[in-house]
Each structure stands twice: as C-alpha cells, then as structure tokens.
Design a protein around this motif. Sequence first.
Motif, PDB file in Angstrom:
ATOM      1  N   MET A  30      -2.508  29.661  -0.980  1.00  0.00           N
ATOM      2  CA  MET A  30      -1.610  30.895  -0.435  1.00  0.00           C
ATOM      3  C   MET A  30      -0.444  30.667  -1.680  1.00  0.00           C
ATOM      4  O   MET A  30       0.654  31.682  -1.402  1.00  0.00           O
ATOM      5  CB  MET A  30      -0.240  30.199   0.672  1.00  0.00           C
ATOM      6  CG  MET A  30      -0.577  29.455   1.668  1.00  0.00           C
ATOM      7  SD  MET A  30      -1.245  30.849   2.996  1.00  0.00           S
ATOM      8  CE  MET A  30      -1.764  30.418   4.337  1.00  0.00           C
ATOM      9  N   ASP A  31      -0.221  30.211  -2.638  1.00  0.00           N
ATOM     10  CA  ASP A  31      -0.547  30.883  -3.751  1.00  0.00           C
ATOM     11  C   ASP A  31      -1.323  30.547  -4.827  1.00  0.00           C
ATOM     12  O   ASP A  31      -2.730  29.692  -4.921  1.00  0.00           O
ATOM     13  CB  ASP A  31       0.163  29.939  -4.727  1.00  0.00           C
ATOM     14  CG  ASP A  31       0.988  29.667  -5.675  1.00  0.00           C
ATOM     15  OD1 ASP A  31       1.161  31.010  -6.282  1.00  0.00           O
ATOM     16  OD2 ASP A  31       2.848  29.496  -6.448  1.00  0.00           O
ATOM     17  N   GLY A  32      -1.838  32.214  -5.963  1.00  0.00           N
ATOM     18  CA  GLY A  32      -2.715  32.648  -6.658  1.00  0.00           C
ATOM     19  C   GLY A  32      -2.640  31.765  -7.758  1.00  0.00           C
ATOM     20  O   GLY A  32      -3.754  32.208  -8.892  1.00  0.00           O
ATOM     21  N   THR A  33      -1.597  31.363  -8.165  1.00  0.00           N
ATOM     22  CA  THR A  33      -1.183  30.805  -9.706  1.00  0.00           C
ATOM     23  C   THR A  33      -2.360  30.089 -10.339  1.00  0.00           C
ATOM     24  O   THR A  33      -2.421  30.792 -11.431  1.00  0.00           O
ATOM     25  CB  THR A  33       0.322  30.429  -9.431  1.00  0.00           C
ATOM     26  OG1 THR A  33       0.828  31.815  -8.857  1.00  0.00           O
ATOM     27  CG2 THR A  33       0.723  30.329 -11.508  1.00  0.00           C
ATOM     28  N   THR A  66      -6.794  32.596  -1.798  1.00  0.00           N
ATOM     29  CA  THR A  66      -4.932  32.841  -1.452  1.00  0.00           C
ATOM     30  C   THR A  66      -4.984  32.486   0.380  1.00  0.00           C
ATOM     31  O   THR A  66      -3.907  32.043   0.347  1.00  0.00           O
ATOM     32  CB  THR A  66      -4.843  33.582  -2.199  1.00  0.00           C
ATOM     33  OG1 THR A  66      -4.928  34.047  -3.476  1.00  0.00           O
ATOM     34  CG2 THR A  66      -3.169  34.033  -1.504  1.00  0.00           C
ATOM     35  N   MET A 102      -3.529  38.892  -3.866  1.00  0.00           N
ATOM     36  CA  MET A 102      -3.089  37.708  -3.691  1.00  0.00           C
ATOM     37  C   MET A 102      -1.878  37.960  -3.151  1.00  0.00           C
ATOM     38  O   MET A 102      -1.315  36.942  -2.116  1.00  0.00           O
ATOM     39  CB  MET A 102      -3.372  37.109  -4.901  1.00  0.00           C
ATOM     40  CG  MET A 102      -4.502  36.577  -5.454  1.00  0.00           C
ATOM     41  SD  MET A 102      -4.422  35.584  -7.290  1.00  0.00           S
ATOM     42  CE  MET A 102      -5.775  35.029  -7.482  1.00  0.00           C
ATOM     43  N   ALA A 103      -1.492  38.816  -3.900  1.00  0.00           N
ATOM     44  CA  ALA A 103       0.072  39.245  -3.019  1.00  0.00           C
ATOM     45  C   ALA A 103       0.122  39.619  -1.544  1.00  0.00           C
ATOM     46  O   ALA A 103       0.911  39.311  -0.865  1.00  0.00           O
ATOM     47  CB  ALA A 103       0.828  40.044  -3.913  1.00  0.00           C
ATOM     48  N   GLN A 158       1.635  35.800   7.389  1.00  0.00           N
ATOM     49  CA  GLN A 158       2.918  35.312   6.946  1.00  0.00           C
ATOM     50  C   GLN A 158       4.030  36.512   6.686  1.00  0.00           C
ATOM     51  O   GLN A 158       3.836  37.269   6.197  1.00  0.00           O
ATOM     52  CB  GLN A 158       3.127  34.674   5.830  1.00  0.00           C
ATOM     53  CG  GLN A 158       1.894  33.497   6.481  1.00  0.00           C
ATOM     54  CD  GLN A 158       1.661  32.542   4.721  1.00  0.00           C
ATOM     55  OE1 GLN A 158       2.597  32.174   3.799  1.00  0.00           O
ATOM     56  NE2 GLN A 158       0.272  32.314   4.641  1.00  0.00           N
ATOM     57  N   ARG A 180      -0.523  36.709   0.583  1.00  0.00           N
ATOM     58  CA  ARG A 180       0.714  35.839   0.716  1.00  0.00           C
ATOM     59  C   ARG A 180       1.822  35.865   1.919  1.00  0.00           C
ATOM     60  O   ARG A 180       2.341  35.424   2.245  1.00  0.00           O
ATOM     61  CB  ARG A 180       0.954  35.750  -0.325  1.00  0.00           C
ATOM     62  CG  ARG A 180       2.258  34.574  -0.824  1.00  0.00           C
ATOM     63  CD  ARG A 180       2.689  33.806  -2.318  1.00  0.00           C
ATOM     64  NE  ARG A 180       2.704  35.186  -2.482  1.00  0.00           N
ATOM     65  CZ  ARG A 180       2.580  35.685  -3.930  1.00  0.00           C
ATOM     66  NH1 ARG A 180       1.336  35.386  -4.050  1.00  0.00           N
ATOM     67  NH2 ARG A 180       2.662  37.431  -4.537  1.00  0.00           N
ATOM     68  N   THR A 181       1.848  37.624   1.511  1.00  0.00           N
ATOM     69  CA  THR A 181       2.941  38.121   2.492  1.00  0.00           C
ATOM     70  C   THR A 181       2.538  38.847   3.404  1.00  0.00           C
ATOM     71  O   THR A 181       3.299  38.500   4.850  1.00  0.00           O
ATOM     72  CB  THR A 181       3.426  39.526   1.400  1.00  0.00           C
ATOM     73  OG1 THR A 181       2.405  39.920   1.722  1.00  0.00           O
ATOM     74  CG2 THR A 181       4.010  39.039   0.080  1.00  0.00           C
TER      75      THR A 181
END
Length: 266
Positions: free
Chosen positions: A176-179, A172, A87-88, A264, A91-92
């Motif tokens: 864009m956010d897996g929280t 994600t 996920m990180a 991103q 996102r990055t």
Amino acid sequence: MGSSRLYAAVAAGGFRRYATYRAATAAGVFTNTVFGLILVYTYLALWDEKPHLGGYDQTQAVTYVWLGQCLYATLAIQGGGFEKDLMARIRTGEIAVDLYRPADLQLWWLASDLGRALFQMLGRGVIPFVFGALFFPMALPSDVTTWVAFLVALLLAMVVSFGIRYLAALSTFWLMDGTGVSQAVMVLGIFCTGMALPLNAFPGALGDVVLALPWAAQLQMPADVLMGETDPLGAYAFQVVWAVVLLAAGRLVQSAATRRVVVQGG
C-alpha cells in the motif's frame, strides 16, 4: 492491427508527455553532463592506478561513463519512470479503472514506458554523450553494423528495465506504500547496473553475481556491445532470458494482485 495501433498511440503519448517538461529536460542535460565530467576524471585517476581495470583501457572507461549518463534517465536506472504513476494509482484505487480498459495492463505500461525512454534518450541522453565525444577520446565504432547491434541491445535493456520496475510497482498491491520499494530500486539501480563502476571491474565472486543479475542487461551489456567487448548474440540471449523471466513474473504477480484488488479512496 487495432491493438498495435493502440499501444503505438500509448507509446507516442508517453513520448509527448515527457517532451512537455522542457525545463526539467534542460536541467537533466546539465546535471548528466556535470556528473559525467566528475566521473570521467575519477575514472581517469582510477585507471591511471589500475590500467585495464575490468578489461577496459582508459578510452573505453571514458566511453562507459558517457554512455551511462546517456542511459541514466533513458533506462530510469534509479527509478522515476512509469512506476510512480502506477504505484499512485494502486494506492488510490484508480487501478480499478485501468483494469476495466479493453487493453492489457502490462502492455499498456510497457508501451508508455518505451515512449518515455525514447524521449529521455533523445532529449536528455544524446547531448551529454555528444559532449563527451567532442571533448574526450572515446572508443566508438566506425561501422554501422555495431551501432545497429547496440540499438538492439538498448531496446532489450529498456524491456528489462521495465520488467524490474513493473514488479516493484505491483508490490504496492500488498504494501500500500511504494516508498521503501522505490528506495530499494534506486540503490540497486545505481549499484547493480554498473552506474558507479563497470560490473566487470567488481572483484571475485561479487563480480560473478552482479554480472548474472538482470541489472547487468541494462548498461553493461549495451556498453560491451558498443565497444566490441562481447558477442552481440550472447548479450541478446542474456537480455532476452531476463526480459522473458521478468515479464512472465510480472504477469503472474499481476494476476495474483488483481484477484484481490481493494479499491481505496472511493
């Protein structure tokens, strides 16, 4: 052969990575043992009131508790495996680098997670299980065949667990956010795998539903194989079907996601 060596090396790397966190592993062993004790005495009280709940006697219920504590981190039942890293990276934007590797993305993460799972079972799961066997009566098989059948069910459970979390991680690409997804994985993991209560103890239609979901392949099936409560071949068939469905779904979602990668952060 070259691909096999590559993924074997990735799995070994996943094992070594988690082996470096010795303090966290010791804390996990302590935590699982304490929670095991809490659950055992809760189950004993419950089974005093409801003998043979879910078709288990008290000894089987105790065995189920300690097996759950053994497999809690092994199967990342509430998350905490490779999916956070994936996920990180999505996102990055680092996922773009992964996609250029001469390796299959899904198989890479599967190999890494299998290495993690093996360490968590040996490093964090075995000690609470042995503790339970030493201090409580447990319904453990005496023949090697049943233990081998259990290990096969456990391997399939690892693959099913990976399939669920891989799909969660791929979300994600769109969110864009897996929280939120991670929290959903946690809640579904604790409820639908049977960590809180064996799935065969759920009443009526609810029990039928949870026993048909893929989470049942993670804890309930290996437990029933170990205690001789189900035919291993039937359990394997259930696990294999869900493993194929989840891996195929992951492959399709991965294909859709990588066609619209947005890098991103760089």
